[in-house]
Design a protein around this motif. Sequence first.
Motif, short mmCIF file in Angstrom:
data_model
loop_
_atom_site.label_atom_id
_atom_site.label_comp_id
_atom_site.label_asym_id
_atom_site.label_seq_id
_atom_site.Cartn_x
_atom_site.Cartn_y
_atom_site.Cartn_z
N ALA A 44 0.85 -1.20 0.00
CA ALA A 44 0.00 0.00 0.00
C ALA A 44 0.88 1.25 0.00
CB ALA A 44 -0.91 -0.01 1.22
N GLY A 45 0.56 2.19 -0.89
CA GLY A 45 1.31 3.44 -0.94
C GLY A 45 2.60 3.35 -1.73
N SER A 46 2.89 2.17 -2.30
CA SER A 46 4.16 2.01 -3.04
C SER A 46 4.03 2.47 -4.49
CB SER A 46 4.56 0.53 -3.04
OG SER A 46 3.61 -0.22 -3.80
N GLY A 47 2.79 2.70 -4.94
CA GLY A 47 2.58 3.02 -6.36
C GLY A 47 2.23 1.78 -7.17
N ILE A 48 2.34 0.59 -6.55
CA ILE A 48 1.96 -0.65 -7.24
C ILE A 48 0.45 -0.82 -7.09
CG2 ILE A 48 2.12 -3.17 -7.15
CD1 ILE A 48 5.07 -2.87 -6.60
N GLU A 49 -0.24 -0.84 -8.24
CA GLU A 49 -1.70 -0.96 -8.20
C GLU A 49 -2.12 -2.36 -7.75
OE1 GLU A 49 -3.62 -0.14 -11.95
OE2 GLU A 49 -5.57 -0.80 -11.19
N LEU A 50 -3.08 -2.40 -6.83
CA LEU A 50 -3.64 -3.68 -6.37
C LEU A 50 -5.07 -3.81 -6.88
CD1 LEU A 50 -2.35 -3.78 -2.67
CD2 LEU A 50 -1.27 -4.74 -4.71
N GLY A 51 -5.47 -5.04 -7.23
CA GLY A 51 -6.81 -5.29 -7.76
C GLY A 51 -7.82 -5.58 -6.67
N THR A 52 -9.01 -5.96 -7.10
CA THR A 52 -10.11 -6.17 -6.14
C THR A 52 -9.85 -7.36 -5.22
OG1 THR A 52 -11.21 -7.36 -7.94
CG2 THR A 52 -11.98 -5.14 -7.49
N HIS A 53 -8.97 -8.28 -5.60
CA HIS A 53 -8.66 -9.43 -4.74
C HIS A 53 -7.35 -9.22 -3.98
CE1 HIS A 53 -11.95 -11.64 -6.58
NE2 HIS A 53 -11.52 -11.19 -7.75
N GLY A 54 -6.87 -7.97 -3.99
CA GLY A 54 -5.61 -7.67 -3.32
C GLY A 54 -4.40 -8.07 -4.14
N GLU A 55 -4.66 -8.50 -5.37
CA GLU A 55 -3.55 -8.96 -6.21
C GLU A 55 -2.86 -7.79 -6.92
OE1 GLU A 55 -6.53 -8.67 -7.40
OE2 GLU A 55 -6.51 -8.46 -9.58
N ILE A 56 -1.64 -8.01 -7.33
CA ILE A 56 -0.92 -6.99 -8.10
C ILE A 56 -1.47 -7.00 -9.53
CG2 ILE A 56 1.35 -6.33 -9.04
CD1 ILE A 56 2.50 -7.79 -6.48
N VAL A 57 -1.83 -5.82 -10.01
CA VAL A 57 -2.39 -5.69 -11.35
C VAL A 57 -1.22 -5.56 -12.33
CG1 VAL A 57 -3.80 -4.23 -12.86
CG2 VAL A 57 -4.51 -4.63 -10.49
N ALA A 58 -0.97 -6.65 -13.06
CA ALA A 58 0.13 -6.64 -14.04
C ALA A 58 -0.43 -6.37 -15.43
CB ALA A 58 0.86 -7.98 -14.02
N ASP A 59 0.44 -5.90 -16.34
CA ASP A 59 0.00 -5.74 -17.73
C ASP A 59 0.32 -7.03 -18.50
OD1 ASP A 59 2.69 -5.68 -18.37
OD2 ASP A 59 2.71 -3.57 -18.99
N GLU A 60 0.11 -7.00 -19.83
CA GLU A 60 0.30 -8.24 -20.61
C GLU A 60 1.77 -8.67 -20.67
OE1 GLU A 60 -0.44 -5.25 -21.73
OE2 GLU A 60 0.02 -4.97 -23.85
N HIS A 61 2.68 -7.80 -20.23
CA HIS A 61 4.09 -8.18 -20.16
C HIS A 61 4.50 -8.54 -18.72
CE1 HIS A 61 4.04 -6.50 -24.15
NE2 HIS A 61 3.70 -5.31 -23.69
N LEU A 62 3.51 -8.64 -17.84
CA LEU A 62 3.69 -8.95 -16.42
C LEU A 62 4.45 -7.86 -15.67
CD1 LEU A 62 4.29 -12.82 -16.61
CD2 LEU A 62 2.17 -11.59 -16.13
N ARG A 63 4.32 -6.61 -16.19
CA ARG A 63 4.91 -5.46 -15.49
C ARG A 63 3.88 -4.90 -14.52
NH1 ARG A 63 6.71 -2.42 -21.00
NH2 ARG A 63 4.45 -2.36 -21.08
N SER A 64 4.33 -4.51 -13.35
CA SER A 64 3.43 -3.82 -12.41
C SER A 64 3.35 -2.35 -12.82
CB SER A 64 3.96 -3.95 -10.98
OG SER A 64 5.03 -3.04 -10.79
N THR A 65 2.64 -1.54 -12.04
CA THR A 65 2.50 -0.12 -12.38
C THR A 65 3.71 0.71 -11.93
OG1 THR A 65 1.15 0.02 -10.38
CG2 THR A 65 -0.03 -0.01 -12.48
N VAL A 66 4.72 0.06 -11.35
CA VAL A 66 5.97 0.75 -11.02
C VAL A 66 7.05 0.24 -11.98
CG1 VAL A 66 7.80 0.92 -9.27
CG2 VAL A 66 5.41 1.23 -8.60
#
Length: 186
Positions: free
Chosen positions: A22-44
């Motif tokens: 929380a607060g790291s800039g890494i977006e979390l989804g509705t299940h608390g999971e890290i929201v990755a893009d199609e390249h498995l990159r996080s939002t940081v």
Amino acid sequence: SRLPADAVVVGIGARPATAWLAGSGIELGTHGEIVADEHLRSTVPDVYAVGDCASFPSGRYGERLLVHHWDNALQGPRTVAVNIVGGAAGEPPAVYDPVPYFWSEQFGRFVQYAGHHAAADTTLWRGDPSGPAWTVCWLRGERLVALLAVGRPRDLAQGRRLIESGVPMNPVLLTDPARPLKAATA
Ligand SMILES: Cc1cc2nc3c(=O)[nH]c(=O)nc-3n(C[C@H](O)[C@H](O)[C@H](O)COP(=O)(O)OP(=O)(O)OC[C@H]3O[C@@H](n4cnc5c(N)ncnc54)[C@H](O)[C@@H]3O)c2cc1C
């Protein structure tokens, strides 16, 4: 209350332990999971996420998937490694778009599932579900999107490739358990 039952399946589930992000800039989804893009990159930048803790957009299934299976935890890191090494070499990033897969052993039976299906998909049986070996398939239109094979590993292997290729299937031929799945195309 008491409910008589021959067998009880307890679905405990799992939840990613990501509160510390929380607060790291890494977006979390509705299940608390890290929201990755199609390249498995996080939002940081330069932070990737794989396995049970991360969801990714599936181009194949047109929705975001959160897969809690061993094979996903095995395959995802390959894409991440390619993207870290390839990114440094200036190559375009690799896309992660697997046919999800898991296997398990239940009551002495080998159970395998490949793909991903929704309630609206057409369910087709191959064999008698009261017997020791049978398969159930799900079609979206003419396309095989998922199958569950019990004691029929050949169905699983062929079905996985048919899901990957997206080749149209013949639903009548498909329900004949004596016919190899790969010979049930339209
Ligand atoms: C009871 C059970 C049965 C299963 N059966 C099957 C099956 O039959 N078939 C199948 O395909 N899959 C099965 N699975 C799912 C499979 O085990 C998981 O999908 C797989 O282990 C996920 O791997 P992972 O590396 O993503 O996560 P994990 O294996 O959960 O590894 C994550 C690791 O990170 C550590 N960790 C967490 N937070 C931190 C932190 N802040 N700092 C440092 N480390 C941390 C954890 O301690 C853990 O060791 C089963 C799971 C369970 C629980």
